[in-house]
Enzyme design. Structure first.
Site, mmCIF file in Angstrom:
data_model
loop_
_atom_site.group_PDB
_atom_site.id
_atom_site.type_symbol
_atom_site.label_atom_id
_atom_site.label_comp_id
_atom_site.label_asym_id
_atom_site.label_seq_id
_atom_site.Cartn_x
_atom_site.Cartn_y
_atom_site.Cartn_z
ATOM 1 N N GLU A 131 -4.866 -10.591 -16.815
ATOM 2 C CA GLU A 131 -4.145 -10.698 -15.547
ATOM 3 C C GLU A 131 -3.694 -12.124 -15.255
ATOM 4 O O GLU A 131 -2.989 -12.378 -14.286
ATOM 5 C CB GLU A 131 -5.058 -10.235 -14.402
ATOM 6 C CG GLU A 131 -5.549 -8.808 -14.551
ATOM 7 C CD GLU A 131 -6.706 -8.523 -13.628
ATOM 8 O OE1 GLU A 131 -6.499 -7.810 -12.630
ATOM 9 O OE2 GLU A 131 -7.818 -9.003 -13.898
ATOM 10 N N CYS A 165 -2.857 -1.012 -17.393
ATOM 11 C CA CYS A 165 -3.394 -0.212 -16.292
ATOM 12 C C CYS A 165 -2.810 -0.636 -14.951
ATOM 13 O O CYS A 165 -3.316 -0.285 -13.896
ATOM 14 C CB CYS A 165 -4.922 -0.267 -16.253
ATOM 15 S SG CYS A 165 -5.591 -1.913 -15.935
ATOM 16 N N HIS A 171 0.834 -1.210 0.000
ATOM 17 C CA HIS A 171 0.000 0.000 0.000
ATOM 18 C C HIS A 171 0.868 1.259 0.000
ATOM 19 O O HIS A 171 0.567 2.241 -0.690
ATOM 20 C CB HIS A 171 -0.903 0.011 1.228
ATOM 21 C CG HIS A 171 -2.021 -0.973 1.156
ATOM 22 N ND1 HIS A 171 -2.660 -1.464 2.256
ATOM 23 C CD2 HIS A 171 -2.619 -1.563 0.094
ATOM 24 C CE1 HIS A 171 -3.611 -2.309 1.875
ATOM 25 N NE2 HIS A 171 -3.601 -2.382 0.580
ATOM 26 N N ARG A 199 -12.191 1.957 -11.074
ATOM 27 C CA ARG A 199 -12.464 0.868 -10.138
ATOM 28 C C ARG A 199 -13.808 1.127 -9.448
ATOM 29 O O ARG A 199 -14.016 2.213 -8.909
ATOM 30 C CB ARG A 199 -11.367 0.772 -9.074
ATOM 31 C CG ARG A 199 -9.948 0.622 -9.615
ATOM 32 C CD ARG A 199 -8.976 0.560 -8.447
ATOM 33 N NE ARG A 199 -7.595 0.528 -8.875
ATOM 34 C CZ ARG A 199 -6.827 1.606 -9.042
ATOM 35 N NH1 ARG A 199 -7.328 2.811 -8.810
ATOM 36 N NH2 ARG A 199 -5.567 1.493 -9.422
ATOM 37 N N ASP A 221 -1.136 -8.198 -11.074
ATOM 38 C CA ASP A 221 -1.631 -9.567 -10.959
ATOM 39 C C ASP A 221 -0.991 -10.491 -11.984
ATOM 40 O O ASP A 221 -0.735 -11.667 -11.696
ATOM 41 C CB ASP A 221 -3.156 -9.604 -11.105
ATOM 42 C CG ASP A 221 -3.863 -9.484 -9.761
ATOM 43 O OD1 ASP A 221 -3.340 -10.029 -8.774
ATOM 44 O OD2 ASP A 221 -4.918 -8.837 -9.693
#
Length: 547
Positions: A412, A483, A185, A287, A436
């Site tokens: 992904e 992205c 994060h 998102r 991912d």
């Protein structure tokens, strides 16, 4: 004496300044005081949890994108009813409020640690929420960003999401943490804010308040007590970069005019004015999880329609790519993921949630369609975690059933990259999620800092898959975007362009540097550095070949 400390590159850029360390966590006295009574202690502890949740919600109102999404998850965790149940049990057994909070969180932390993978990585988040609740219960200052007289380099063991999302780039010159990886994060949010960062730098524990350092986020290096000539050099380079970035405006392209769309990643309606004002060509990743987190039931059709409409209205005439609900793994949603899975990263997540619960996806698609009709926006929809052409065909049919003209999918999963040509035959575009894709390609948990070297977007095997997908896009004359976090790296952007990617979607602060990097090279230059990077034996050599 000048020394160098080394960690993981997390957010590019170089900055110099004095160290300010995070405020420490509150410590409970070894001697447990006498309880004031179960009812009173429970009320105090319950109020402490509510106080933490309310503070996080207050901070979240001013946020958007990844920051808002992460903070929503924190609120959901601290409002978990089972925490209250654990506190009630502890206070009934005679523990005071703060000790009861510690006891309840300890049980949850133990469970998550035992589950491993994504959920084990949430232990750090839970520990931070615990410390904040304990501080409120004790009536002391919570752990957090220190107060300082001027701008500083923030140094910490690790940064909790609740602190990272509210960092002020005008005050925080750079970030150095002892723990963490490039997909933590801290790293993700530092990049979104344009703050240079080095994570996983164990030797940072030796740094003290007031010490002068230079942080090179691109190289993963911290120079302690730098010489004057290094500081002068950094200032000159920073001024040159400011002038260079100011020279370039408008659509993304190479030096010889080869177009590369520069788009934005957003995660909600917060901060829309700033995003809309950014010199970007639209939204490459919207998102939608922000609507679904921290609630017991799915948002209604009307609620979703209104929320999507706010975003569409902010980008008239520009493309907005909406990603359908990406629940699962580290973003569990009770009404979508109610099973305990032994390996949630490989379980029912992304589009698989829509296959299990078709009504959930259909309501979302209908809401997107209704909102799109009300605004002059080029709305496109894509599904996350699609693995096969059959899934792509099924999703595209559902999208078109609701009157949405353009359907796409995320690449992904290696299986999707390997069969990209067949998938592109079913949809109008694809977008590669490098985080991912790296995780599944290298069988390396993207949240585990210890495996950061395998998750490096410069890994030639990952670039091979990107090249394969881009080639499938060229053959089908359909767009292939990126992205993932890799899109905002100004050194990597020309490589991705040279591989054949047609758009790059990133946080707003990353756009100017990526635009400038592309304008310095022709498309043939980009193709040459891409060939050199993909032929390299490892990530470090690939990065060096493109430098």
């Amino acid at each position: 004496m000048t020394t160098e400390l080394h960690g993981n590159p997390a957010s590019p850029g170089t900055a110099s300044g004095t160290v300010a360390r995070m405020r420490p966590v509150p410590e409970l006295p070894a001697q447990v005081p006498e309880s004031a009574g179960a009812e009173q202690e429970f009320a105090t502890a319950k109020a402490a949890l509510a106080g933490v949740a309310e503070e996080l919600e207050r901070r979240g109102k001013a946020l958007s994108g990844e920051a808002a999404e992460i903070l929503d998850t924190q609120v959901m965790m601290v409002r978990d009813p089972s925490l209250e149940q654990g506190i009630a049990k502890a206070t009934d057994e005679g523990l005071p409020a703060a000790w009861a909070v510690r006891e309840a969180f300890a049980a949850h932390i133990e469970v998550l640690r035992g589950l491993g993978g994504y959920l084990a990585e949430r232990v750090t988040d839970l520990a931070d929420l615990r410390d904040r609740a304990i501080a409120v219960a004790l009536g002391v200052e919570p752990p957090g960003i220190p107060a300082a007289d001027g701008p500083f380099v923030l140094v910490a063991v690790d940064l909790a999401p609740a602190d990272t999302v509210t960092l002020d780039p005008s005050n925080v010159l750079a970030i150095v943490t002892e723990k963490g990886g490039a997909t933590s994060h801290t790293a993700i949010l530092a990049r979104s804010l344009g703050i240079p960062a080095v994570v996983g730098c164990a030797a940072a524990e030796s740094l003290s308040d007031g010490q002068l350092v230079v942080v090179d986020g691109g190289a993963g290096k911290v120079v302690v007590d730098p010489e004057t000539r290094l500081l002068d050099s950094i200032e000159r380079e920073a001024e040159e970069q400011r002038r260079e970035l100011a020279r370039h405006r408008g659509p993304g392209s190479t030096k010889d005019g080869h177009p590369v769309k520069l788009l934005l990643n957003i995660g909600g309606a917060g901060g829309l004015e700033e995003a809309a004002a950014a010199d970007a060509e639209g939204i490459g990743l919207f998102r939608t999880e922000f609507l679904f987190l921290d609630r017991a039931e799915a948002p209604s059709l009307d609620e979703q329609r209104a929320a999507y409409g706010k975003v569409f209205a902010a980008f008239p005439g520009r493309p907005v790519v909406v990603r359908t609900l990406d629940a699962g793994a580290d973003k569990p949603v009770p009404f979508a993921n109610d099973d305990v899975e032994p390996n949630p990263a490989l379980g029912v997540r992304g589009y698989r949630v829509g296959r299990r619960n078709p009504g959930l996806l259909d309501v979302q698609l209908e809401a997107i369609s209704l909102a799109a009709r009300e605004h002059e926006t080029d709305v496109r929809v894509m599904a996350p975690m699609v693995a096969t052409a059959a899934e792509a065909r099924e999703f595209a049919a559902r999208v078109r059933h609701f009157g949405i003209a353009r359907a796409g999918v995320m690449i992904e999963v290696p299986a999707a990259a390997l069969r990209a040509e067949a998938i592109l035959a079913e949809v109008d575009f694809v977008s590669i999620g490098t985080n991912d894709l790296a995780q599944y390609t290298f069988a390396a948990d993207r949240l585990l800092g210890e495996l950061n070297d395998l998750l490096d977007p410069w890994q030639p095997a990952l670039l091979d898959l990107v090249s394969m997908v881009a080639e499938a896009g060229r053959k089908s004359a359909k767009p292939v975007g990126i992205c993932g976090e890799a899109a905002g790296d100004p050194l990597l952007a020309p490589v991705l362009t040279g591989l054949g990617v047609t758009s790059l979607s990133m946080s707003a602060p990353a756009v100017p540097a990526v635009r400038a990097a592309l304008r310095r090279q022709t498309f043939d230059d980009c193709a040459a550095v891409a060939a050199a990077a993909i032929a390299a034996p490892d990530a470090a050599a690939a990065r060096a070949a493109a430098s």
